[in-house]
Design an enzyme around this catalytic site. Structure first.
Site, PDB file in Angstrom:
ATOM      1  N   SER A  30       0.805  -1.272  -0.092  1.00  0.00           N
ATOM      2  CA  SER A  30      -0.054   0.130  -0.098  1.00  0.00           C
ATOM      3  C   SER A  30       0.831   1.102   0.081  1.00  0.00           C
ATOM      4  CB  SER A  30      -1.206  -0.056   1.328  1.00  0.00           C
ATOM      5  OG  SER A  30      -0.098  -0.053   2.358  1.00  0.00           O
ATOM      6  N   ASN A  31       2.102   0.974   0.265  1.00  0.00           N
ATOM      7  CA  ASN A  31       3.091   2.105   0.484  1.00  0.00           C
ATOM      8  C   ASN A  31       4.475   1.713   0.400  1.00  0.00           C
ATOM      9  OD1 ASN A  31       4.783   4.652   1.393  1.00  0.00           O
ATOM     10  ND2 ASN A  31       2.787   5.430   1.691  1.00  0.00           N
TER      11      ASN A  31
ATOM     12  N   LYS B 238      -5.567  12.134  -5.814  1.00  0.00           N
ATOM     13  CA  LYS B 238      -5.820  10.926  -5.098  1.00  0.00           C
ATOM     14  C   LYS B 238      -7.079  10.326  -5.182  1.00  0.00           C
ATOM     15  CE  LYS B 238      -4.121   7.527  -2.331  1.00  0.00           C
ATOM     16  NZ  LYS B 238      -3.517   6.477  -2.668  1.00  0.00           N
TER      17      LYS B 238
ATOM     18  N   HIS C 243      -4.101  13.732   1.486  1.00  0.00           N
ATOM     19  CA  HIS C 243      -3.212  13.619   0.332  1.00  0.00           C
ATOM     20  C   HIS C 243      -3.765  14.776  -0.725  1.00  0.00           C
ATOM     21  CE1 HIS C 243      -2.396   9.572   1.455  1.00  0.00           C
ATOM     22  NE2 HIS C 243      -1.860   9.472   0.775  1.00  0.00           N
TER      23      HIS C 243
END
Length: 238
Positions: free
Chosen positions: A101-102, A139, A135
């Protein structure tokens, strides 16, 4: 390495800059402007693909990489409802996938800190917990994949919370995630434990996309020559 970039937005360009700096070659850059070039034959000219697109296209992109037999690093979020189908397809094709996810090294250290703090706080019900994520306005998914990962870590330890929700909640069993979209904002995630006496907060703020891009390149270097499904924790040795 010869790299295929699937998605050539801001993240794709950041990945390209770091890849070239490290001596790798960008063989193809696929996006909506050249979909006709996004073929299995072109993918097979590459050592690895890096996929950063959107929730509605990520799954098909991954399946095409599996079909081509090209290992793929995926940083797209918002598609995990189809995780089981994707991983089954990956395994059936004897393919290779790194999903996170990151991909930021700092964020993944933050994940470890979040999990440890939640473990400490599970015995202190006088503290309520909530999440906030900010964000940029481009996004597309909310909450972010990173926020969902953080929330699931909290839920794993603080069992008085039964589920996360993406709105302000008066239900004590719900873990609220508040999402904001503000430009410019590469990404901020905050976990807050609140009591009548004091607050405890941990925060990660990205200053730019370089951390995410560097992690994606590390994952690409890791996955070349491998088969199976891997996490960023395995890439980073956490």
């Amino acid at each position: 390495m010869k790299i295929a970039l699937i998605g050539y937005g801001k993240m794709g360009k950041a990945i390209e800059a770091i890849a070239v700096e490290k001596g790798h070659t960008i063989a193809f850059k696929f996006d909506i402007s050249n979909q006709e070039a996004f073929t299995i034959a072109n993918l097979q000219q590459c050592d690895v693909a890096i996929e950063f697109t959107s929730p509605h296209s990520a799954v098909d992109n991954l399946k095409k990489c599996f079909e081509a037999g090209v290992p793929v690093v995926c940083g797209s979020t918002g598609w995990l409802a189809q995780w089981d189908a994707v991983t089954t397809d990956c395994e059936s094709k004897n393919a290779a996938l790194v999903y996170a996810s990151n991909f930021s090294i700092g964020v993944n250290l933050f994940f470890e800190l979040n999990s440890y703090l939640a473990k400490l706080m599970r015995h202190h019900p006088n503290y309520d917990v909530s999440l906030e994520e900010i964000h940029h306005t481009e996004k597309k998914d909310a909450p972010s994949g990173t926020a969902i990962t953080l929330a699931e870590q909290v839920l794993a330890h603080i069992t008085r919370k039964k589920a996360w929700v993406n709105h302000i909640s008066d239900n004590i069993e719900e873990l609220e995630i508040i999402s904001e979209r503000i430009d410019p904002a590469p990404g901020t995630h905050k976990i807050k434990y609140h009591s009548a006496i004091d607050d405890i907060e941990i925060i990660h703020t990205a200053h730019n996309r370089q951390g995410f891009a560097s992690g994606a390149i590390l994952a690409a270097e890791f996955i070349v020559g491998k088969k199976g499904i891997y996490s960023i924790k395995q890439v980073l040795g956490l």
